[in-house]
Write an enzyme that holds these catalytic residues in place. Structure first.
Site, mmCIF file in Angstrom:
data_model
loop_
_atom_site.group_PDB
_atom_site.id
_atom_site.type_symbol
_atom_site.label_atom_id
_atom_site.label_comp_id
_atom_site.label_asym_id
_atom_site.label_seq_id
_atom_site.Cartn_x
_atom_site.Cartn_y
_atom_site.Cartn_z
ATOM 1 N N CYS A 2 0.840 -1.192 0.000
ATOM 2 C CA CYS A 2 0.000 0.000 0.000
ATOM 3 C C CYS A 2 0.881 1.249 0.000
ATOM 4 C CB CYS A 2 -0.952 0.052 1.186
ATOM 5 S SG CYS A 2 -2.085 -1.336 1.315
ATOM 6 N N ARG A 27 5.639 -0.712 -4.369
ATOM 7 C CA ARG A 27 5.248 -1.325 -3.101
ATOM 8 C C ARG A 27 4.212 -2.433 -3.290
ATOM 9 N NH1 ARG A 27 6.438 1.892 1.462
ATOM 10 N NH2 ARG A 27 4.587 1.196 2.554
ATOM 11 N N TRP A 74 -3.207 -2.642 -1.456
ATOM 12 C CA TRP A 74 -2.893 -4.062 -1.602
ATOM 13 C C TRP A 74 -3.895 -4.808 -0.724
ATOM 14 C CZ3 TRP A 74 -0.942 -8.229 1.373
ATOM 15 C CH2 TRP A 74 -0.344 -9.268 0.634
ATOM 16 N N ASN A 100 -2.867 2.517 5.517
ATOM 17 C CA ASN A 100 -2.031 1.328 5.381
ATOM 18 C C ASN A 100 -2.053 0.571 6.698
ATOM 19 O OD1 ASN A 100 -1.313 2.369 2.916
ATOM 20 N ND2 ASN A 100 0.777 2.895 3.498
ATOM 21 N N GLY A 101 -2.031 -0.756 6.638
ATOM 22 C CA GLY A 101 -2.007 -1.564 7.848
ATOM 23 C C GLY A 101 -3.283 -2.355 8.034
ATOM 24 N N GLU A 479 17.755 -18.776 -1.941
ATOM 25 C CA GLU A 479 17.507 -17.437 -2.472
ATOM 26 C C GLU A 479 17.292 -17.474 -3.978
ATOM 27 O OE1 GLU A 479 17.115 -13.260 -2.881
ATOM 28 O OE2 GLU A 479 16.641 -14.734 -1.339
ATOM 29 N N LYS A 483 13.888 -16.162 -5.892
ATOM 30 C CA LYS A 483 13.894 -15.149 -6.944
ATOM 31 C C LYS A 483 13.136 -15.640 -8.176
ATOM 32 C CE LYS A 483 15.533 -11.775 -5.117
ATOM 33 N NZ LYS A 483 14.758 -12.281 -4.019
ATOM 34 N N GLU A 486 9.208 -15.886 -7.455
ATOM 35 C CA GLU A 486 8.458 -14.669 -7.154
ATOM 36 C C GLU A 486 8.293 -13.761 -8.365
ATOM 37 O OE1 GLU A 486 10.179 -12.249 -4.068
ATOM 38 O OE2 GLU A 486 12.190 -12.395 -4.877
ATOM 39 N N HIS A 502 16.458 -38.762 -0.279
ATOM 40 C CA HIS A 502 15.418 -38.901 0.754
ATOM 41 C C HIS A 502 14.074 -38.362 0.267
ATOM 42 C CE1 HIS A 502 18.320 -40.182 3.802
ATOM 43 N NE2 HIS A 502 19.151 -39.318 3.227
ATOM 44 N N LYS A 601 6.547 -4.709 -1.827
ATOM 45 C CA LYS A 601 7.936 -4.469 -1.460
ATOM 46 C C LYS A 601 8.127 -4.474 0.041
ATOM 47 C CE LYS A 601 12.247 -3.422 -2.124
ATOM 48 N NZ LYS A 601 13.144 -4.494 -2.591
#
Length: 606
Positions: A2, A27, A74, A100-101, A479, A483, A486, A502, A601
């Protein structure tokens, strides 16, 4: 996630609001809207979808408004839709809020307000806010906002405008970032600094519980009791151009290529004389009394913490636990006054990481924050802070922040090792000398990317990809996997290579791409065996190896070499090809690289 913008001054407000929202698109969001007072009434325009849809709806019309607020949402409560988009208004249309929140107690508040006769139009938690302001308004917007906020539970940054008081914008911060930009005859508001840089570099960073009252002439900041606070001006040092693409197709690619510079900046001033020590003079640690270290973070920062665990234990000989922050805060960790807790957050505002920080301090632990943002919540609340100095990172997928975080982990591990005398002076000097060469070697990798482009083009339509490695290579494989998934939406999994037998081998079949990391000389022969295992089952293998380990060519279909360095430093270099692989794959699939679906973000809600 947001974004909030606000303006009050003498210029036409709507273009300034839209430009600010555009600067905050990184964001993550799924709808956008603006509200501004005209002739004593509030004019609201909002639209589901990208900001371009809102701009098209406004159609370039000029509005005689010199104040207003805007928002990119968002979705958390309620699906993306026009009705759920911000701003939200009260029953009378006199008060509008962007937020926001998450308001955790919005359901009882909503029920109470409905019983009082208020009518709601959306599914959001945010809509209780303008109704609360309406309920408590007695001719003073600031007091109505303060009264409304006193009823809230949760995290929020909010901005309010009112038809009856068009000459002010009121904003409140609680656990979610909010910055005031200071101008001459005008003032600004935003969730993040890039939205302000076109207009000013002089800012107030709001603290939790503070209320900012913006008029054309001044900004007044109040504390929880309503008393005015004397705020210190924070001067933003980086230029607006640093938040632009500078000729790159995407922010992510620009930020990947900025890593040599970011590494140099993060290292600057932190090496002692004669390359024989680490200068982290701001740390106030009783190293001798340390019994255990906890590292907690989320996402990419968590992966940096995994590398940190390995190198701290190896170099400083201290036990380290690494936790995902959202797990740390709920599992009652065995943290006490003899523990050190390191929290890592690019933005310094990650909700779960902040909660973990506060939990650690409740246990009495000393907290070191690793962050990229000066005056962020992590920076303010940690006992000590180590800045990464990576510069603004706009793309949702973190790249240069990660490698800068890794470098901080190395410096911190060496600092501890030096204090505890667990690494010899010459060994310490050799590692530091190699650290100083990392930026040059990173640039070499960036100048030689043809092999990665070829592999990405070959497997751009694959349904899944595996990443394998041992030791530090496994941490980097995690990582690399993150990447890829996403930004390209390819299902990617990372495994410790020794675990293949395994269960994972059941998923390997003809043509499945496997990225095998083989930079650790001590584990190289083991990795060769693991590569042979997947090759025997038809996998197509791209190996990443350190120069000199050329035996890998006998078993891998394709090899990318990184410049030789000290084995513990390999992650800084190894991750760069993985970032580029993800980028080229996502571009080949036509994905929105900088703003991947469903992601944001800065994750400022739990």
């Amino acid at each position: 996630m947001c974004g909030i913008v606000g303006y009050i001054g003498e210029q036409e407000a709507v273009p300034i609001l839209l430009d600010g929202l555009q600067k905050l698109e990184y964001r993550g969001y799924d709808s956008a809207g603006v509200v501004f007072p005209v002739d004593g009434r509030l004019h609201v325009e909002k639209q589901a979808g990208k900001l371009a849809a809102l701009q098209e709806k406004l159609n370039g019309r000029a509005y005689p408004a010199v104040a207003g607020i805007g928002h990119t949402r968002w979705a958390t409560h309620g699906r993306p839709s026009d009705a759920n988009a911000h701003p939200h208004t009260d029953c009378s249309g006199r008060f509008a809020v962007v937020h926001n929140g998450i308001i955790e107690n919005y359901l009882p508040l909503r029920d109470w307000l409905k019983a009082e006769g208020h009518v709601f139009q959306s599914e959001t938690d945010t809509e209780v806010l303008p109704h609360l302001v309406e309920h408590f308004y007695r001719g003073d917007l600031v007091e109505a906002v303060r009264e409304a906020v006193s009823r809230l539970e949760g995290s929020f940054a909010m901005a309010v405008v009112a038809g009856p008081e068009p000459d002010r914008v009121v904003a409140v911060r609680q656990d979610s970032p909010l910055v005031v930009g200071l101008g001459r005859g005008e003032n600004f508001l935003a969730s993040d600094i890039p939205a302000l840089l076109k207009h000013t570099r002089r800012t107030y960073i709001l603290n939790d519980g503070e209320v900012a009252v913006l008029t054309r002439e001044r900004v007044k900041v109040l504390d929880r009791t309503g008393q005015e606070v004397a705020k210190e001006v924070f001067e933003v040092k980086w230029a607006a151009e640093q938040a632009e693409k500078n000729g790159f197709d995407h922010f992510m690619l620009k930020e990947i290529y900025e890593q040599p510079r970011a590494l140099r900046d993060t290292l600057s001033g932190r090496i002692g004389g004669n390359d024989c020590g680490v200068a982290l003079e701001d740390l106030q640690l009783d190293v001798a009394g340390l019994k255990k270290i906890f590292i907690t973070a989320c996402g990419t920062a968590y992966h940096a913490g995994l590398v940190g665990k390995y190198i701290i234990e190896k170099l400083a000989r201290l036990p380290v636990e690494v936790d995902i922050a959202s797990e740390f805060r709920y599992r009652q960790p065995l943290v006490d006054r003899d523990s050190l807790v390191v929290v890592i957050s690019q933005s310094g505002e990650t909700a779960d990481t902040l909660a973990a920080l506060r939990e650690a301090k409740r246990y009495g632990a000393h907290v070191v924050g690793v962050t990229n943002v000066v005056s962020s919540s992590v920076a303010r609340e940690a006992d000590d802070v180590l800045y990464t100095w990576a510069g603004p990172e706009i793309a949702v997928a973190s790249t240069k922040a990660y490698t800068s975080q890794l470098l901080i982990m190395y410096l911190f591990a060496l600092y501890l090792a030096e204090k505890r005398k667990t690494v010899g002076r010459e060994d310490l000097r050799q590692i530091i000398l190699e650290i100083k060469k990392l930026s040059h070697k990173a640039q070499f990798i960036l100048d030689n990317t043809a092999g990665l482009k070829s592999f990405a083009e070959q497997y751009v339509d694959c349904s899944g990809m595996f990443f394998i490695g041992r030791g530090l290579d496994y941490a980097v494989a995690l990582e690399g996997s993150l990447k890829l998934k996403e930004i390209s939406y390819i299902r990617a999994e990372a495994y410790a290579a020794g675990e293949l037998k395994h269960g994972t081998l059941a998923l390997i079949e003809e043509g499945v791409p496997v990225v095998a990391l083989a930079t650790q000389g001590a584990l190289f022969e083991k990795m060769i065996s693991n590569i042979q295992e997947v090759k025997a089952r038809g996998a197509s293998v791209l190996a990443l190896a350190m120069n000199g380990l050329d035996e890998v060519e006998k078993v891998a279909g394709q090899v990318i070499y990184i410049p030789a360095t000290h084995p513990v430093l390999a992650p800084v270099l190894t991750v760069i090809p993985l970032q580029l692989l993800a980028y080229y794959t996502a571009v080949g699939r036509g994905c929105d690289v900088d703003k991947p679906r469903n992601l944001a973000k800065s994750v400022t809600v739990e």
